[in-house]
Design a protein around this motif. Structure first.
Motif, mmCIF file in Angstrom:
data_model
loop_
_atom_site.group_PDB
_atom_site.id
_atom_site.type_symbol
_atom_site.label_atom_id
_atom_site.label_comp_id
_atom_site.label_asym_id
_atom_site.label_seq_id
_atom_site.Cartn_x
_atom_site.Cartn_y
_atom_site.Cartn_z
ATOM 1 N N SER A 295 0.912 -0.939 0.401
ATOM 2 C CA SER A 295 -0.196 0.166 0.061
ATOM 3 C C SER A 295 0.903 1.298 -0.177
ATOM 4 C CB SER A 295 -0.606 -0.002 0.901
ATOM 5 O OG SER A 295 0.096 -0.028 2.242
ATOM 6 N N SER A 296 2.111 1.285 0.216
ATOM 7 C CA SER A 296 3.120 2.512 0.335
ATOM 8 C C SER A 296 2.787 3.357 -1.187
ATOM 9 C CB SER A 296 4.367 1.527 -0.653
ATOM 10 O OG SER A 296 4.941 0.687 1.580
ATOM 11 N N SER A 297 2.635 4.491 -1.020
ATOM 12 C CA SER A 297 2.373 5.495 -2.207
ATOM 13 C C SER A 297 3.669 5.370 -3.377
ATOM 14 C CB SER A 297 1.972 6.259 -1.763
ATOM 15 O OG SER A 297 3.190 7.632 -0.997
ATOM 16 N N THR A 298 4.155 6.205 -4.104
ATOM 17 C CA THR A 298 4.455 6.840 -5.153
ATOM 18 C C THR A 298 5.426 7.655 -4.409
ATOM 19 O OG1 THR A 298 2.826 6.046 -7.048
ATOM 20 C CG2 THR A 298 4.822 7.389 -7.476
ATOM 21 N N GLY A 299 4.196 8.593 -3.463
ATOM 22 C CA GLY A 299 5.352 9.588 -2.922
ATOM 23 C C GLY A 299 5.721 9.129 -1.430
ATOM 24 N N ILE A 300 5.666 8.139 -1.011
ATOM 25 C CA ILE A 300 6.913 7.228 -0.182
ATOM 26 C C ILE A 300 8.179 7.130 -1.152
ATOM 27 C CG2 ILE A 300 6.816 5.653 1.305
ATOM 28 C CD1 ILE A 300 3.943 6.178 2.396
ATOM 29 N N LYS A 301 7.259 6.530 -2.049
ATOM 30 C CA LYS A 301 8.886 5.531 -3.184
ATOM 31 C C LYS A 301 9.606 6.483 -3.932
ATOM 32 C CE LYS A 301 6.806 1.142 -3.832
ATOM 33 N NZ LYS A 301 5.399 1.011 -2.792
ATOM 34 N N LEU A 302 9.076 7.748 -4.204
ATOM 35 C CA LEU A 302 9.740 8.635 -4.248
ATOM 36 C C LEU A 302 10.678 9.662 -3.883
ATOM 37 C CD1 LEU A 302 9.602 10.909 -7.063
ATOM 38 C CD2 LEU A 302 8.696 11.523 -6.180
ATOM 39 N N PHE A 303 10.099 9.842 -2.532
ATOM 40 C CA PHE A 303 11.028 10.435 -0.992
ATOM 41 C C PHE A 303 11.512 8.740 -0.934
ATOM 42 C CE2 PHE A 303 11.583 10.607 3.947
ATOM 43 C CZ PHE A 303 12.050 11.571 3.076
ATOM 44 N N ILE A 304 11.740 8.034 -1.189
ATOM 45 C CA ILE A 304 12.749 7.323 -0.632
ATOM 46 C C ILE A 304 14.312 7.150 -1.452
ATOM 47 C CG2 ILE A 304 12.815 4.852 -0.225
ATOM 48 C CD1 ILE A 304 10.089 4.056 0.815
ATOM 49 N N GLY A 305 13.401 7.463 -2.653
ATOM 50 C CA GLY A 305 14.563 7.102 -3.645
ATOM 51 C C GLY A 305 15.024 8.331 -3.722
ATOM 52 N N ILE A 306 14.759 10.006 -3.015
ATOM 53 C CA ILE A 306 15.137 11.223 -3.321
ATOM 54 C C ILE A 306 16.743 11.420 -2.040
ATOM 55 C CG2 ILE A 306 15.077 13.632 -2.737
ATOM 56 C CD1 ILE A 306 12.572 13.311 -4.624
ATOM 57 N N ALA A 307 15.615 10.524 -1.231
ATOM 58 C CA ALA A 307 16.472 10.273 0.411
ATOM 59 C C ALA A 307 18.177 9.280 -0.447
ATOM 60 C CB ALA A 307 15.898 10.100 1.092
ATOM 61 N N LEU A 308 17.660 8.413 -0.920
ATOM 62 C CA LEU A 308 18.889 7.955 -0.744
ATOM 63 C C LEU A 308 19.903 8.057 -1.914
ATOM 64 C CD1 LEU A 308 17.566 4.020 -1.930
ATOM 65 C CD2 LEU A 308 18.805 4.583 0.115
ATOM 66 N N GLY A 309 19.377 8.930 -2.883
ATOM 67 C CA GLY A 309 20.174 10.032 -4.155
ATOM 68 C C GLY A 309 20.807 11.244 -3.070
#
Length: 353
Positions: A295-309
């Protein structure tokens, strides 16, 4: 390629293109904002700034490609996870290794595309962008090419093969044209700017007459020219904007002349690692997806991606500074960050599996 592999690869490629479609306009705005402060300097107009930004975009695209791939993989594969398609694949017997293989297939295509941009498009576009900006700001005819810097100074044409740090030039040719013919050809091994003038060293000058050529050798001489350190800052191509072959040739020259080429060595190894880095970013994204709730939203995944970046950027910059300041191997500085992130992703992937 099996249908599921193509499907996973398409999700990664589609997500990456979407990420680039968001990141590149933002970068263009930031670069244009920085350039607008120089509009009005000399003949530098807003149209020149817009053209400079356009020509600079291939270099920025190449530099942000790994981060865009990470975000794109999280978004693209995240959509599959949100629709429970990844769960259905695993329930149907598809192993994590097969999911990784399909995603990597898309990453391989992206790595090839990024390499083509970084090696063929970006260097030529960057040289042209710098020439446009330098010519507009200074009002002089200046051009960067594969043979170095070309500039016109009255009746003289100047070719500088290498521009080095600290207002220093190497391998300089000066051609004087009089009455529509070459009258003087001068070659200098090096030049350094001092007291408003260039000091040429190890000079060989040929005076070309109608029926003979007189050659003289001079140890050093002063040279007045339109070129100055301020103008050189406008036309010097950063190491990150050079091709791998260009960086390799420059490193060989610096080694032969026993000069420090730390920044160029780091850039060389970083560009060699770039295709592997793109694949590593996709590998990092997979355990994040498999370990998160459906159920994780795209926004959360986008945030994770930016944080890892951001984390990857900080780690890679740390290793770069270690290489430049403390003599750490440039190859180690380039390979260590993706290896560390890949190792971390592998540990998480084993726990998820």
């Amino acid at each position: 390629m099996p249908i599921l592999d193509r499907y996973l690869a398409g999700a990664v490629i589609g997500g990456t293109l979407l990420a680039l479609g968001v990141l590149m306009p933002l970068l263009a705005v930031f670069v244009l904002t920085d350039e607008i402060s120089s509009v009005g300097e000399g003949g530098y107009a807003l149209s020149d700034a817009l053209w400079f930004v356009t020509l600079s975009m291939p270099r920025y695209l190449y530099q942000v490609f790994p981060i865009a791939t990470l975000i794109g993989a999280l978004v693209g594969l995240g959509q599959l996870a949100a629709r429970s398609e990844l769960v259905a694949m695993r329930a149907a017997g598809l192993s994590i290794a097969r999911i990784v293989r399909g995603a990597m297939a898309g990453g391989l295509l992206l790595a090839v595309g990024a390499t083509l941009v970084g090696e063929l498009v970006a260097p030529a576009a960057e040289r042209h962008a710098i020439a446009v900006r330098a010519s507009a700001r200074s009002g002089d005819a200046v051009q960067m090419s594969g043979q170095g810097l070309w500039a016109r100074d009255g009746h003289a044409f100047i070719n500088v093969r290498r521009i080095e740090a600290g207002a220093a030039l190497s391998d300089i040719d000066l051609f004087v044209i009089e009455d529509n013919r070459l009258s003087i050809a001068t070659h200098a091994r090096a030049a350094r700017y001092s007291d408003g003038q260039w000091l040429l060293t190890e000079i060989e000058r040929s005076r070309i007459g109608v029926d003979r050529v007189e050659v003289e050798r001079i140890e050093r001489a002063r040279w007045d020219s339109l070129l100055n350190p301020r103008l050189l800052k406008l036309i010097v191509v950063e190491p990150q904007a050079l091709s791998v072959w260009g960086l390799y040739r420059y490193l060989r020259y610096m080694q032969q002349t026993e000069q420090d080429a730390g920044a160029h060595a780091v850039a060389f190894w970083t560009k060699l690692v770039q295709p592997l880095l793109i694949l590593a970013m996709i590998f990092v994204a997979i355990p994040v997806l498999l370990g998160s709730a459906r159920s994780s939203s795209t926004g959360i995944k986008l945030f994770i991606g930016i944080a890892l970046g951001i984390l990857f950027y900080l780690v890679s910059r740390t290793f770069t500074y270690l290489a430049l300041l403390y003599g750490v191997s440039p190859a180690l500085a380039a390979f260590a960050p993706p290896l560390l992130f890949t190792l971390g992703a592998l540990i998480v992937l084993r726990r998820v599996g």
